[in-house]
Each structure stands twice: as structure tokens, then as C-alpha cells.
Enzyme design. Structure first.
Site, mmCIF file in Angstrom:
data_model
loop_
_atom_site.group_PDB
_atom_site.id
_atom_site.type_symbol
_atom_site.label_atom_id
_atom_site.label_comp_id
_atom_site.label_asym_id
_atom_site.label_seq_id
_atom_site.Cartn_x
_atom_site.Cartn_y
_atom_site.Cartn_z
ATOM 1 N N ASN A 46 -9.690 8.419 -2.995
ATOM 2 C CA ASN A 46 -8.299 8.460 -2.526
ATOM 3 C C ASN A 46 -7.470 9.491 -3.286
ATOM 4 O OD1 ASN A 46 -8.745 6.324 -0.702
ATOM 5 N ND2 ASN A 46 -8.499 4.834 -2.358
ATOM 6 N N HIS A 143 -2.850 -4.724 4.394
ATOM 7 C CA HIS A 143 -3.831 -4.787 3.309
ATOM 8 C C HIS A 143 -3.950 -6.187 2.678
ATOM 9 C CE1 HIS A 143 -5.449 -3.568 -0.751
ATOM 10 N NE2 HIS A 143 -6.191 -2.821 0.061
ATOM 11 N N GLU A 188 2.526 -0.983 6.738
ATOM 12 C CA GLU A 188 2.085 0.089 5.835
ATOM 13 C C GLU A 188 2.590 1.434 6.352
ATOM 14 O OE1 GLU A 188 -2.101 0.064 4.713
ATOM 15 O OE2 GLU A 188 -2.139 -2.113 4.859
ATOM 16 N N SER A 192 -4.541 1.805 5.518
ATOM 17 C CA SER A 192 -5.600 2.183 4.579
ATOM 18 C C SER A 192 -6.958 2.385 5.229
ATOM 19 C CB SER A 192 -5.723 1.131 3.481
ATOM 20 O OG SER A 192 -6.084 -0.113 4.031
ATOM 21 N N ASP A 219 4.514 -0.833 2.624
ATOM 22 C CA ASP A 219 3.513 -0.534 1.598
ATOM 23 C C ASP A 219 3.081 0.916 1.823
ATOM 24 O OD1 ASP A 219 1.033 -0.071 0.394
ATOM 25 O OD2 ASP A 219 0.369 -2.145 0.592
ATOM 26 N N HIS A 222 -0.844 4.634 0.774
ATOM 27 C CA HIS A 222 -1.535 5.841 1.255
ATOM 28 C C HIS A 222 -0.562 6.857 1.869
ATOM 29 C CE1 HIS A 222 -5.546 4.153 0.597
ATOM 30 N NE2 HIS A 222 -4.953 3.004 0.879
ATOM 31 N N LYS A 255 -3.717 6.665 -5.927
ATOM 32 C CA LYS A 255 -4.318 7.365 -4.786
ATOM 33 C C LYS A 255 -3.857 8.830 -4.868
ATOM 34 C CE LYS A 255 -4.374 2.842 -2.714
ATOM 35 N NZ LYS A 255 -5.579 2.382 -3.375
HETATM 36 C C1 LIG Z 1 -2.442 -0.434 1.513
HETATM 37 C C2 LIG Z 1 -2.786 -0.779 0.100
HETATM 38 N N1 LIG Z 1 -1.919 -1.519 -0.611
HETATM 39 C C3 LIG Z 1 -2.174 -1.864 -1.878
HETATM 40 C C4 LIG Z 1 -3.332 -1.467 -2.513
HETATM 41 C C5 LIG Z 1 -3.584 -1.875 -3.935
HETATM 42 O O1 LIG Z 1 -3.271 -0.815 -4.795
HETATM 43 P P1 LIG Z 1 -4.005 -0.643 -6.187
HETATM 44 O O2 LIG Z 1 -5.309 0.028 -5.915
HETATM 45 O O3 LIG Z 1 -3.068 0.174 -7.011
HETATM 46 O O4 LIG Z 1 -4.204 -2.016 -6.741
HETATM 47 C C6 LIG Z 1 -4.262 -0.693 -1.824
HETATM 48 C C7 LIG Z 1 -5.518 -0.274 -2.485
HETATM 49 O O5 LIG Z 1 -6.508 0.014 -1.924
HETATM 50 C C8 LIG Z 1 -3.987 -0.338 -0.482
HETATM 51 O O6 LIG Z 1 -4.851 0.390 0.217
#
Ligand SMILES: Cc1ncc(COP(=O)(O)O)c(C=O)c1O
Length: 417
Positions: A46, A143, A188, A192, A219, A222, A255
Site C-alpha cells: 500500500n 472495512h 470509505e 480497500s 475512512d 486509501h 499506506k
Molecule cells: C479502509 C481501512 N481502514 C482502516 C484500516 C486500518 O488501518 P491500519 O493498517 O493503520 O491499522 C485499513 C487497513 O488495511 C483499511 O484498509
């Protein structure tokens, strides 16, 4: 034997070709990883902009280490909160337009903290059971870091109803809104696994049209580093009109930003509330100050846009070559590109075949993605060279022909991979 469900759970995952295994990476330079003495072009990271290896980011990390040491050594509400944390929070607010921000050690913790803080924490004021339950309405593809926590909420214990709306389906979302109930809608910025974007403006219009008392949370794990004029994510697409904005923004640094950790941003009151009531924040060691310093440098570099321009070129090249080759890539123009296979065993076989050609692409299987949508998740980075992307498409043609039994391979022979 105590806990004998553990062995049974592993056996059942293995029987369904869903068992996860970690691989030991022994080197990671530019987009090349070394695993078991072999080198692969990495299309499963990522680090979309290659900032985890940027000299200025590394330099800032080193300066932070010498100024503050390797650990913050305490919770933020004790002595773990440094000038570096404050400067990073201020930088985020300045460039997203959010009022205030708070740092967490991971995006997973930030999402869980928000969910627990708003819906599970007993305070003298939120304990009061009103007639109307609160609502958390979440996009179907949201997610696990948020959904896992939201799924535990109950109307009886937490006075909160959890539900999901069909992916980006505004009519379905509207049908779930309850007037006058405290509601959090969560989506999001860039999804993801499918790589498409959340319909931020659609959600804002739905909230307005229904005159709902809802907050929108995005969120941007990405999206930060990829979308928005300055790369700061979905806030650029949100209206600044009252009641038509993003109320809570979550972004991660592990990421595109190339460091580690995350932030939650919102109103001053929300942030102060989290500082007081979020167990994930209060009872956890703050992220190292050095990491905060490196992250601020990385955000500054990202906003200049050089790496983002290179990433966009690489995405366009991949899409062009993949479409010419007839590869069934999902219809999105972002760094996350999926090819749905629909069968975990075949997805694994494809991933292995690609490895034999020097290309690393992980197979993503359920429960990470819905059943029967097992896939190859390909991530494009600014670090990739033109020849890397050509090699990827050639390898995909050969592997797909081999494993899926459909001919994608004529042109790959000409190029002589
Ligand atoms: C959409 C989304 N939110 C939250 C997270 C969690 O983030 P972190 O990897 O910093 O724990 C991820 C991780 O893959 C994600 O893809």
C-alpha cells in the site's frame, strides 16, 4: 485439551483453501521484495507513493529519534504527547479543513476507538435511554476495523442499532434513516478491496433531503495521498455548507503516507470527548514522536504532487495495457486494481503462478472479501517502472491463460517475457 476449537478452526480454514500464511520478507527496496532468496516485483504493497523510502522522510525519522528517543513511553494523557504530535495534528487540520484531530497508533485502533467512544462508552450524559435508539449505518463494503466493533453494538445494551446499506446505494441508505435519531453514516473514501470511491456527495445530499440528524464519517485510509487537489483525501469533494460536510474523517499513515499510525478529525468537542472517554486513546502508549515528525514531512512531500503524478501515470499505463490484453480488471481508476476470480483455490493458484514469473500479487479471499469474490488485488505504486507494469500485464496474461483456461496469451509471446 483446552481451547481445542483452535485446531478445528485452522483445519476448517485449510479445508476451504482459506488459511492465511505469513511470508518473511528479507529485503524491500523500491518495488522489489526478497522472499526466500528470490526477488519479486511487488504489486501488493500500500506504499502507493513510495514515501516509506523517501530520504527526507527517513531523515526526519532519524532526527525525531535523536530528539525524543524510540518510544513516547507513556499515554498521550500522561507524558506521551509531544510537540511533534501537536504539529502533526495541526498540519492535518490546516490541510483538511477539519477543526481538530487526534493521533492513534493504527487505523484499526482509530476506527474501534470512535465506534466504542460514541456508542459503547457510558458517560453520565449518554446513559440516558431515549425513546429513539441511535443508529450506525455503514456501507456494505466498509472495512473490518469499523464493522467488527459496530457489529457488537446492541439496542438493549448500547441503545444503538447497527445496519448496512448496499454499496453506494443512496436509495437504500435513505430507507434506513430515522428522523431525529442520532445517526452515524460511515463510508470509505477509496474502498480497500474494490478500489472505487465512496459517494460522499450522494450521502451528504441524502442526509439533507431526509432532514436527518446524521453525521457522516469517512475512512480515508486509501484516499489520503491519492485523491483531492492536494492529496488530502475526500475532504476536497465535500461541500463546506453547514450540514453538508464530513463530520468525522479518519486517515491512516501506513499506506500512501509511508509511515504508520492514523488520525481522527472532527469538531473540537468530539476530539476533547475522545481524549477524555476513548479507552483506545487513554490506555495506550502514544505513537513515537519520531514517527509523527516523519509523517509530517511525508505529508508535506506528498502535497507537492510529484509522486502522485507518477502514480497516476502508472495507473493509466496499467489500465491501458490490461484492457488491451482483455484482462477482466474492475472498472476503477485508482491504485487498487482487482481481478475477481470467485474461487479461493484458483485465486491462490494464480498468485503462485505469478510468483513463478517474478511478480508478487496476493490472492485476497473471504472473509476479507465477500464469499465467491476471491480475487487478485493488484496495487500500483509510483515506484514502479514502465517495464515493471509491462511485465505485470504479460505475467497476468500467461497466468490467467494457464489457470483460468482462457486465452490471454498471444501478445505476451511476442514480448518474450
Ligand atoms: C479502509 C481501512 N481502514 C482502516 C484500516 C486500518 O488501518 P491500519 O493498517 O493503520 O491499522 C485499513 C487497513 O488495511 C483499511 O484498509
Amino acid at each position: 485439551m483446552p481451547f481445542d476449537f483452535i485446531t478445528a478452526a485452522l483445519q476448517s480454514r485449510a479445508a476451504e483453501s482459506l488459511l492465511r500464511k505469513r511470508v518473511e520478507v528479507t529485503n524491500n527496496i523500491q518495488a522489489i521484495i526478497e522472499v526466500s532468496g528470490k526477488h519479486y516485483i511487488n504489486f501488493s504493497s500500500n506504499d502507493y507513493l513510495g514515501l516509506s523510502q523517501h530520504q527526507d522522510v527517513l531523515q526526519s525519522f532519524a532526527e525525531g529519534l535523536s530528539l525524543y528517543g524510540a518510544s513516547s513511553s507513556a499515554s498521550s494523557v500522561v507524558t506521551g504527547y509531544s510537540r511533534e504530535h501537536k504539529l502533526l495534528e495541526e498540519d492535518i487540520c490546516e490541510h483538511t479543513g477539519m477543526e481538530n484531530a487526534l493521533l492513534f497508533s493504527s487505523g484499526f485502533a482509530a476506527n474501534q476507538a470512535l465506534c466504542q467512544g460514541l456508542f459503547q462508552t457510558s458517560t453520565p450524559t449518554n446513559k440516558k435511554q431515549t425513546d429513539l435508539a441511535r443508529n450506525v449505518i455503514v456501507d456494505k463494503l466498509m472495512h473490518a476495523s469499523f464493522v467488527d466493533s459496530a457489529m457488537q453494538l446492541s439496542p438493549e445494551k448500547d441503545n444503538t442499532v447497527f445496519s448496512r446499506f448496499k454499496h453506494n446505494d443512496m436509495a437504500h441508505l435513505a430507507s434506513k434513516l430515522v428522523p431525529n435519531s442520532d445517526t452515524l453514516i460511515v463510508t470509505e473514501g477509496v474502498f480497500s478491496m474494490d478500489g472505487d470511491q465512496g459517494d460522499i456527495q450522494g450521502i451528504q445530499s441524502t442526509i439533507s433531503a431526509q432532514k436527518s440528524k446524521a453525521w457522516l464519517m469517512v475512512d480515508d485510509a486509501h484516499a489520503i495521498g491519492f485523491i483531492g487537489n492536494n492529496g488530502m483525501g475526500s475532504c476536497d469533494f465535500a461541500s463546506t455548507e453547514k450540514n453538508k460536510k464530513i463530520d468525522i474523517l479518519m486517515g491512516t499513515f501506513g499506506k500512501a503516507i509511508g509511515t504508520q499510525g492514523a488520525f481522527l478529525a472532527g469538531t473540537n468537542d468530539l476530539i476533547e470527548y475522545m481524549v477524555n472517554f476513548s479507552k483506545h486513546y487513554v490506555y495506550s502508549t502514544a505513537m513515537p514522536a519520531a514517527q509523527a515528525r516523519a509523517t509530517r514531512t511525508s505529508l508535506q512531500i506528498m502535497r507537492q504532487g510529484v509522486e502522485r503524478a507518477a502514480l497516476l501515470e502508472n495507473i493509466s499505463l496499467f489500465k491501458k495495457l490490461a484492457i488491451e490484453a482483455g484482462l477482466p480488471v474492475l472498472n476503477v481508476d485508482g491504485p487498487i486494481q482487482g481481478i475477481i476470480i470467485g474461487d479461493p483455490l484458483k485465486a491462490l493458484a494464480l498468485s503462485e503462478h505469478l510468483k513463478s514469473l517474478g511478480i508478487w500479487v496476493n490472492a485476497i479471499r473471504s472473509p476479507t472479501v465477500p464469499k465467491n469474490t476471491d480475487r487478485l488485488r493488484i496495487t500500483i505504486s509510483a515506484m514502479h517502472q514502465v517495464k515493471d507494469i509491462e511485465a505485470l500485464v504479460d505475467a497476468l496474461r500467461i497466468s490467467m491463460s494457464n489457470i483460468m483456461g482462457k486465452d490471454f496469451s498471444e501478445q505476451s509471446n511476442e514480448k518474450g517475457l
